[in-house]
Design an enzyme around this catalytic site. Structure first.
Site, PDB file in Angstrom:
ATOM      1  N   LYS B  84       2.778 -46.189 -10.199  1.00 40.99           N
ATOM      2  CA  LYS B  84       1.326 -46.095 -10.405  1.00 40.99           C
ATOM      3  C   LYS B  84       0.875 -47.099 -11.470  1.00 40.99           C
ATOM      4  O   LYS B  84      -0.135 -47.777 -11.308  1.00 40.99           O
ATOM      5  CB  LYS B  84       0.940 -44.681 -10.836  1.00 40.99           C
ATOM      6  CG  LYS B  84       0.967 -43.672  -9.701  1.00 40.99           C
ATOM      7  CD  LYS B  84       0.271 -42.375 -10.054  1.00 40.99           C
ATOM      8  CE  LYS B  84       0.963 -41.590 -11.125  1.00 40.99           C
ATOM      9  NZ  LYS B  84       2.239 -41.021 -10.754  1.00 40.99           N
ATOM     10  N   CYS B 168      -5.337 -27.944 -16.816  1.00 40.74           N
ATOM     11  CA  CYS B 168      -3.981 -28.502 -16.824  1.00 40.74           C
ATOM     12  C   CYS B 168      -3.176 -28.220 -18.081  1.00 40.74           C
ATOM     13  O   CYS B 168      -1.955 -28.235 -18.016  1.00 40.74           O
ATOM     14  CB  CYS B 168      -3.992 -30.004 -16.525  1.00 40.74           C
ATOM     15  SG  CYS B 168      -4.538 -31.050 -17.855  1.00 40.74           S
ATOM     16  N   MET B 169      -3.801 -27.956 -19.224  1.00 38.16           N
ATOM     17  CA  MET B 169      -2.949 -27.768 -20.396  1.00 38.16           C
ATOM     18  C   MET B 169      -3.456 -26.745 -21.394  1.00 38.16           C
ATOM     19  O   MET B 169      -2.960 -26.667 -22.511  1.00 38.16           O
ATOM     20  CB  MET B 169      -2.648 -29.100 -21.080  1.00 38.16           C
ATOM     21  CG  MET B 169      -3.846 -29.979 -21.351  1.00 38.16           C
ATOM     22  SD  MET B 169      -4.563 -29.725 -22.957  1.00 38.16           S
ATOM     23  CE  MET B 169      -6.036 -28.879 -22.663  1.00 38.16           C
ATOM     24  N   MET B 344       2.780 -28.548 -15.861  1.00 35.47           N
ATOM     25  CA  MET B 344       1.910 -27.648 -15.103  1.00 35.47           C
ATOM     26  C   MET B 344       2.583 -26.321 -14.718  1.00 35.47           C
ATOM     27  O   MET B 344       1.917 -25.304 -14.588  1.00 35.47           O
ATOM     28  CB  MET B 344       1.409 -28.328 -13.838  1.00 35.47           C
ATOM     29  CG  MET B 344       0.549 -29.533 -14.096  1.00 35.47           C
ATOM     30  SD  MET B 344      -0.830 -29.186 -15.181  1.00 35.47           S
ATOM     31  CE  MET B 344      -0.612 -30.465 -16.380  1.00 35.47           C
ATOM     32  N   GLY B 381      -0.759 -34.036 -18.296  1.00 35.61           N
ATOM     33  CA  GLY B 381      -0.870 -34.760 -17.038  1.00 35.61           C
ATOM     34  C   GLY B 381      -1.877 -35.883 -17.088  1.00 35.61           C
ATOM     35  O   GLY B 381      -1.884 -36.750 -16.220  1.00 35.61           O
ATOM     36  N   GLN B 382      -2.761 -35.876 -18.078  1.00 32.53           N
ATOM     37  CA  GLN B 382      -3.836 -36.871 -18.131  1.00 32.53           C
ATOM     38  C   GLN B 382      -3.690 -37.741 -19.380  1.00 32.53           C
ATOM     39  O   GLN B 382      -3.125 -37.311 -20.386  1.00 32.53           O
ATOM     40  CB  GLN B 382      -5.193 -36.173 -18.157  1.00 32.53           C
ATOM     41  CG  GLN B 382      -5.446 -35.316 -16.922  1.00 32.53           C
ATOM     42  CD  GLN B 382      -6.846 -34.763 -16.911  1.00 32.53           C
ATOM     43  OE1 GLN B 382      -7.778 -35.435 -16.496  1.00 32.53           O
ATOM     44  NE2 GLN B 382      -7.008 -33.526 -17.349  1.00 32.53           N
TER      45      GLN B 382
END
Lengths: 98, 799
Positions: B84, B168-169, B344, B381-382
């Site tokens: 990515k 997500c967190m 997650m 995740g971000q």
């Protein structure tokens, strides 16, 4: 004409690394650079983005390669930059039923 | 020399630098990337995708990004990139970028001017700010998040600000707060270079954080012994590299952690000295439980753990008792260094806070804390879930720098720092994400008191759980208005009443904060397309329009505009005008304003210009006597963390009990809220894939990534497929009590779920699995559980 710089991580016994490196370099589109420990520098040169991706997959799947990472990606003269999410699909989108 | 030869030379130089950099573990690599080559100018930026925080060198030629190079100067990735990151530059150049504001008129979106668009947003807010929700993102930059927080909390005087990081967190946050009294990991990525044992708790870093995973795999290639243990509900690419795989039933992680704690206490292999010096014990109150729980003594802790024998844990989790004993033996061995990673799997969990605190508890109980390689570490995740959401505080209960809205002293402090009148910040917690969208999707007569939501940098039309109830109902309701700032058409923009085209990544200045407390800065390198503009500018422009409409909250104590900005000569710069926005570095101004908030919880950040020079710095970053700024690798550890007092060794200086102790929690095992039954006999798990970033709005437009993973699928065990009579690739109907979808089956695919479980990734906007997922959430973190619900699969045409 994508040009990509890669680092291949070699797996297993170091005595097998020269053979793995030879396998990687067997493709004319691949230039093998220096090795440092279990890592070897590669450069690939292809004619299209799809070919670039396919070659990446092939190198990643090469026997003796543990992981393959990209460190440089030049796409300045790649003509085919696609842009939208395709609508074609085998399944249909979810329903609004609850 | 031909241009092509130059480029090949650059590629080989980058690869050669990267292989050398990998040997310099823990040392900043010495060889910088080229600043210019063959007319291509390079600048640093963090990658736009996951929370790892890899740095890239972005090559720009004639106003266009043409090259991406892994940054050999960056400690995080040392020149390497995943698939990515390799394509991140192409994310800018999809052919359907949003380039002008669009207003819904009937079934169409029609172009309008920016002036009209800003006016519409401001008027929607102005008519009743208490009915307005601002929903931003862990992909928003730190200055964007700070501006949003200032607008909503210091300006509008409401707390209806949320970010998608809630999804997500949030459970990681509550886990850290309950255990240490302060958020975010004590350790860092250096632990991966030092650990002897690495445990993945419901985590698949081989696909989701491949560069971090490579650090460990690379150590093995050098002949080092590292034991990898995967605790999960399905086999993944990470499992292939692990010596041990503990396949658990959903919620089995709770039982496994309890079982290991049981054995450590029963066998006396816990670290008595560490526990006596640094830990206290807690459990939830029987009635009205709070995040902090109540104190219990060690004997009570031991008593509560008694039922969790390895055999009982096997019955609860499905993991053989022998594997529980194996884990306990590892934790009981202090000659080893153990790092736990989770993401997650532990966070998107209706008992996410519990499992997070239990994992911390294992490390504390066993003393696997405070040495390099001994760390309980959550991953994000971000790219700026930590920096923008957790540190800036863009959730409905938080204020910048670790403050909370319910604390009068914190509010007063924030009002002082923001220079707004006393009492401006409200003490009532706003609506968390699920609640905000629930209320947006209800008529006002039924409690739907949120009527306007502004979404920036995220795609809830694809990512909210139970989509039909929590996102799609609003379209049919009167007087609901959805504003969406984004870069591409998405499921959210399609539902929007007003679409605002945004600048993306290096089309604007930015600051991110990654998973290891590392704050990272970059500069704008290219112009955004058409009329697309920075999200931060949009927020400031709306604030100024509110001021023009007479909203007094848009003035500070001195009567000046909330975002008042002056140039070097002391003249006001009208940064609400796009043509003047880049007259000053607004990012730097906001960052310096935010910096004043950060010392309160010892999350000190350095001046903006320090980040211009660095490839990120891990907070707390403290000025040294010689004027330099020093980052912190390991918090709470003497000699590493500048806030630990001499002679303390380890000091949890934000202890919730004010005695420098961390809290070891007991939480009982609890089953999931929805379990398979005769009607819905399968578990449904959802997640991500290597090639696509979250909802795929960027990566599905990058041809090589899309070709590599063109559409979503349903992973299924061969035995389940045989029972249903479905073949590999056959399209089936997957149903839950909330919705259904048609999707092809993948047997023996990349992931291998056990019999009785199916897995569907959520990246594909044409196959919206979140119409099926459950909206139930953790009682403390309010984070929904996307990882488990009851489902059934049937062939098309079958009843």
């Amino acid at each position: 004409m994508p040009v990509t710089g890669l680092v291949a991580h070699l797996r297993g016994d170091p005595s097998g690394w020269p053979e793995t490196i030879a396998r990687l370099g067997a493709d004319a589109r691949v230039t093998v650079g220096p090795r440092e420990g279990g890592r070897v520098a590669l450069v690939t040169e292809t004619t299209a983005a799809a070919e670039d991706a396919a070659l990446f997959a092939a190198l990643e799947a090469t026997e003796g390669v543990s992981q393959l990472f990209v460190v440089f990606h030049d796409f300045s003269d790649v003509p085919e930059i696609e842009g939208t999410v395709p609508r074609r699909l085998r399944g249909r989108p979810c329903s609004d039923e609850t | 020399m031909q241009r092509r030869d130059v480029i090949k030379g650059m590629a080989m130089a980058a690869a050669t630098a990267a292989i050398g950099a990998r040997d310099a573990v823990g040392q900043p690599p010495a060889r910088p990337a080229p600043r210019t080559a063959d007319g291509v100018a390079f600048q640093k930026a963090p990658c736009r995708f996951c929370g790892t925080g890899c740095h890239v060198q972005v090559g720009v030629e004639r106003g266009r990004v043409v090259s991406i190079q892994g940054d050999a100067m960056a400690e995080v990735n040392r020149g390497l990139l995943c698939v990515k990151g390799y394509h991140v530059g192409l994310a800018l150049y999809g052919t359907d970028r949003l380039t002008q504001p669009l207003l819904r008129r009937g079934d169409r979106h029609e172009p309008i001017s920016w002036d009209e668009a800003i006016d519409i947003v401001a008027r929607r807010i102005h008519r009743d700010p208490s009915r307005f929700g601002f929903y931003i993102s862990g992909q928003s930059t730190v200055p964007e998040g700070f501006a949003a927080s200032k607008l909503v909390k210091a300006g509008l005087g409401t707390n209806h600000l949320e970010a998608n990081a809630r999804l997500c967190m949030a459970s990681a946050v509550t886990g850290f707060l309950a255990t240490y009294g302060v958020d975010e990991p004590a350790g860092c990525y250096d632990d991966l270079d030092q650990c002897d044992v690495l445990i993945f708790w419901g985590n698949n870093p081989a696909e989701m954080h491949p560069i971090l995973f490579s650090r460990v795999i690379d150590r093995r290639a050098r002949g080092e012994q590292v034991v990898l243990i995967d605790i999960g509900t399905r086999r993944t690419r990470s499992t292939e590299h692990c010596q041990h795989y503990l396949e658990m039933r959903p919620h089995g992680d709770l039982a496994i952690a309890l079982g290991v704690a049981h054995l450590l206490v029963r066998e006396g292999t816990y670290h008595r000295e560490f526990v006596e010096a640094h830990c206290a014990f807690r459990a939830l109150q029987a009635e009205n439980p709070t995040l902090q729980g109540e104190a219990i003594d060690f004997e009570e802790y031991r008593r509560r753990l008694e039922p969790y024998t390895p055999e009982h844990v096997e019955a609860l989790s499905g993991v053989p008792a022998a594997q529980i004993r194996m884990l306990a033996e590892l934790f009981g061995n202090r000659d080893l260094r153990i790092t736990s990673l989770w993401c997650m799997g532990a966070n998107q969990h209706t008992r996410g806070t519990a499992v997070n605190t239990l994992i911390h508890g294992l490390h504390l109980l066993s003393g696997h804390f405070g040495r390099a390689g001994d760390a309980p570490t959550s991953l994000t995740g971000q790219p700026s879930a930590c920096g923008t959401v957790r540190e800036v505080g863009t959730l409905c209960h938080t204020l910048p720098g670790g403050r909370v809205v319910t604390n009068p002293a914190h509010r007063a402090d924030a009002e002082q720092l923001w220079n707004v009148p006393e009492g401006r910040i409200r003490g009532e917690i706003g609506y968390h994400t699920v609640e905000m969208f629930r209320r947006f999707n209800l008529p006002r007569s039924e409690g739907g008191d949120i009527d306007t939501i502004w979404v920036q940098v995220t795609n809830p039309g694809q990512t909210m759980p139970n989509q039909n109830e929590y996102f799609r109902r609003a379209r049919a309701l009167e007087d609901k208005f959805l504003i969406v700032s984004d870069v591409y058409p998405t499921e959210t923009t399609r539902a929007a009443d007003l679409i605002l085209p945004s600048a993306l990544w290096v089309e604007k200045n930015g600051v991110y904060g990654n998973s290891e407390r590392r704050t990272q800065q970059w500069f704008k390198m290219v112009d955004p397309p058409g009329e697309a503009r920075d999200d931060c500018w949009q927020t400031i422009a709306v604030a100024h329009r509110l001021l023009e409409l007479g909203h007094e909250g848009m003035r500070d104590r001195d009567g000046r505009f909330l975002f008042h900005t002056e140039d070097a000569q002391g003249r006001e710069v009208p940064i609400w005008q796009w043509s003047r926005y880049y007259d000053v570095n607004v990012d730097e101004r906001l960052f310096e304003e935010y910096r004043a908030f950060t010392r309160f919880k010892h999350k000190d950040i350095a001046p903006y210009q320090e980040y211009v020079r660095a490839r990120g710095l891990r907070w707390p970053v403290v000025e040294q006597p010689d004027g330099s700024w020093r980052e912190t690798r390991f918090r709470f550890v003497e000699g590493e963390d500048p806030y630990v007092e001499a002679g303390k060794g380890v000091q949890f200086y934000h202890s919730t009990t004010s005695d420098d102790r961390a809290q070891v929690f007991f939480h009982p095992y609890e089953p999931p809220p929805e379990v398979p039954d005769a009607e819905y006999p399968l578990w449904l798990c959802t997640g991500r894939v290597l090639e696509h970033w979250h909802s795929g709005s960027m990566t599905m437009r990058i041809a090589p990534l899309r070709r590599a993973m063109p559409q979503a699928y349903c992973e299924m065990h061969r035995a389940d497929a045989a029972r249903l009579g479905v073949a590999n690739g056959e399209t089936v109907i997957v149903e839950t009590r909330r919705g259904q979808m048609e999707i092809p089956i993948w047997i023996d695919g990349r992931g291998r779920p056990p019999e009785g479980t199916v897995f569907i990734p959520f990246f594909d906007e044409r196959l919206l699995v979140n119409a099926l997922t459950l909206h139930e959430y953790d009682p403390f973190s309010k984070q929904p559980d996307y990882k488990k619900c009851a489902a059934r699969v049937r062939r098309r045409g079958a009843a």
